[in-house]
Motif scaffolding. Sequence first.
Motif, PDB file in Angstrom:
ATOM      1  N   UNK A  78      16.976  50.355 -66.647  1.00  0.00           N
ATOM      2  CA  UNK A  78      16.840  49.152 -66.922  1.00  0.00           C
ATOM      3  C   UNK A  78      15.268  49.422 -67.815  1.00  0.00           C
ATOM      4  N   UNK A  79      15.395  47.953 -68.097  1.00  0.00           N
ATOM      5  CA  UNK A  79      13.860  47.388 -69.341  1.00  0.00           C
ATOM      6  C   UNK A  79      14.144  46.006 -69.082  1.00  0.00           C
ATOM      7  N   UNK A  80      12.919  45.958 -69.452  1.00  0.00           N
ATOM      8  CA  UNK A  80      12.084  43.994 -69.233  1.00  0.00           C
ATOM      9  C   UNK A  80      10.919  44.302 -70.426  1.00  0.00           C
ATOM     10  N   UNK A  81      11.022  43.151 -71.214  1.00  0.00           N
ATOM     11  CA  UNK A  81      10.278  42.496 -71.652  1.00  0.00           C
ATOM     12  C   UNK A  81       9.860  41.544 -71.177  1.00  0.00           C
ATOM     13  N   UNK A  82       8.710  41.846 -70.745  1.00  0.00           N
ATOM     14  CA  UNK A  82       6.974  40.875 -70.491  1.00  0.00           C
ATOM     15  C   UNK A  82       6.051  40.800 -71.080  1.00  0.00           C
ATOM     16  N   UNK A  83       5.873  39.705 -72.146  1.00  0.00           N
ATOM     17  CA  UNK A  83       5.973  38.632 -71.852  1.00  0.00           C
ATOM     18  C   UNK A  83       7.310  38.759 -73.397  1.00  0.00           C
ATOM     19  N   UNK A  84       8.360  38.056 -73.263  1.00  0.00           N
ATOM     20  CA  UNK A  84       9.313  38.135 -74.124  1.00  0.00           C
ATOM     21  C   UNK A  84       9.015  36.912 -75.721  1.00  0.00           C
ATOM     22  N   UNK A  85       8.035  37.204 -76.226  1.00  0.00           N
ATOM     23  CA  UNK A  85       8.126  36.143 -77.319  1.00  0.00           C
ATOM     24  C   UNK A  85       9.481  35.361 -78.029  1.00  0.00           C
ATOM     25  N   UNK A  86       9.700  34.267 -78.224  1.00  0.00           N
ATOM     26  CA  UNK A  86      10.745  34.082 -79.220  1.00  0.00           C
ATOM     27  C   UNK A  86      10.306  34.657 -80.172  1.00  0.00           C
ATOM     28  N   UNK A  87      10.536  35.806 -81.258  1.00  0.00           N
ATOM     29  CA  UNK A  87      10.129  36.110 -82.134  1.00  0.00           C
ATOM     30  C   UNK A  87      11.138  37.818 -82.035  1.00  0.00           C
ATOM     31  N   UNK A  88      10.703  37.541 -81.299  1.00  0.00           N
ATOM     32  CA  UNK A  88      11.114  39.378 -80.154  1.00  0.00           C
ATOM     33  C   UNK A  88      12.452  39.128 -79.856  1.00  0.00           C
ATOM     34  N   UNK A  89      13.112  37.473 -78.761  1.00  0.00           N
ATOM     35  CA  UNK A  89      14.149  37.383 -78.517  1.00  0.00           C
ATOM     36  C   UNK A  89      15.075  37.382 -79.388  1.00  0.00           C
ATOM     37  N   UNK A  90      14.898  36.376 -80.816  1.00  0.00           N
ATOM     38  CA  UNK A  90      15.667  36.440 -81.533  1.00  0.00           C
ATOM     39  C   UNK A  90      15.940  38.164 -82.175  1.00  0.00           C
ATOM     40  N   UNK A  91      14.706  38.517 -82.757  1.00  0.00           N
ATOM     41  CA  UNK A  91      15.238  39.965 -83.401  1.00  0.00           C
ATOM     42  C   UNK A  91      16.293  40.761 -82.587  1.00  0.00           C
ATOM     43  N   UNK A  92      15.710  40.965 -80.808  1.00  0.00           N
ATOM     44  CA  UNK A  92      17.103  41.371 -79.595  1.00  0.00           C
ATOM     45  C   UNK A  92      18.420  40.210 -80.428  1.00  0.00           C
ATOM     46  N   UNK A  93      18.397  39.487 -79.944  1.00  0.00           N
ATOM     47  CA  UNK A  93      19.687  38.497 -79.842  1.00  0.00           C
ATOM     48  C   UNK A  93      20.369  39.181 -81.736  1.00  0.00           C
ATOM     49  N   UNK A  94      19.760  39.132 -82.991  1.00  0.00           N
ATOM     50  CA  UNK A  94      20.261  39.386 -84.384  1.00  0.00           C
ATOM     51  C   UNK A  94      20.341  41.013 -84.177  1.00  0.00           C
ATOM     52  N   UNK A  95      20.137  41.867 -82.988  1.00  0.00           N
ATOM     53  CA  UNK A  95      20.580  42.839 -83.793  1.00  0.00           C
ATOM     54  C   UNK A  95      19.200  43.885 -84.347  1.00  0.00           C
ATOM     55  N   UNK A  96      18.574  43.387 -84.834  1.00  0.00           N
ATOM     56  CA  UNK A  96      17.533  44.213 -85.501  1.00  0.00           C
ATOM     57  C   UNK A  96      16.442  45.351 -84.325  1.00  0.00           C
ATOM     58  N   UNK A  97      16.622  45.885 -84.850  1.00  0.00           N
ATOM     59  CA  UNK A  97      16.050  47.029 -83.947  1.00  0.00           C
ATOM     60  C   UNK A  97      14.920  47.743 -85.166  1.00  0.00           C
ATOM     61  N   UNK A  98      14.471  47.203 -85.984  1.00  0.00           N
ATOM     62  CA  UNK A  98      13.201  48.453 -87.104  1.00  0.00           C
ATOM     63  C   UNK A  98      12.002  48.350 -86.374  1.00  0.00           C
ATOM     64  N   UNK A  99      11.922  48.198 -84.733  1.00  0.00           N
ATOM     65  CA  UNK A  99      11.016  48.936 -84.110  1.00  0.00           C
ATOM     66  C   UNK A  99      10.981  49.519 -82.865  1.00  0.00           C
TER      67      UNK A  99
END
Length: 185
Positions: A78-99
């Motif tokens: 499992x994974x947890x992103x804590x805290x998760x910024x809205x920028x990180x949320x947006x990149x995850x939602x967009x399928x961006x995986x450059x980090x």
Amino acid sequence: MNVVLGISGASGSIYAQRLLKYLCESPQVSQVSVVMSRNAGEIARQEVGGIEVGGKATLYSDSDFTAPFASGSSRCDSMVVCPCSMGTLGRIAGGISDTLLLRAADVMLKERRRIVLVVRETPYSLIHIRNMETVTLAGGIVCPATPSFYSAPDSVSEVVDTVVFRVLDLLGVENGGKRWGSSQP
């Protein structure tokens, strides 16, 4: 249980600090892999003096794509992103995986593994809400860092723990959090 803890540059480093402590203390958790976004370290230094990683936790650079959890063949549960910024949320939602943090989230979604995003922002814009919907439809869990008060917390740490214990519940990690309607954990 092997857990990845992603820490983004959102305010709320105390949530990550407390969550890491409880994950490392849990007998259910055998390994914690920690990855921080570029801004997370600086925010954590400002808010809590930095995040100490040790014991059963290992820190990975956000540019280290050789980390085991960068691949779906890894044994990460499992994974947890804590805290998760809205920028990180947006990149995850967009399928961006450059980090590495974003790649790990992408792996969790594609492999249908548990991922919890502890978003730390208010108010939400329509873009935030749509990104939360996208991640939820993809199988992720959005858990806003919204403390509860029915446990009658007496300190900032106890208030923070109401969120952290909820996150641990979502990961399936036993914890001492108080339950609604009960004085017992």
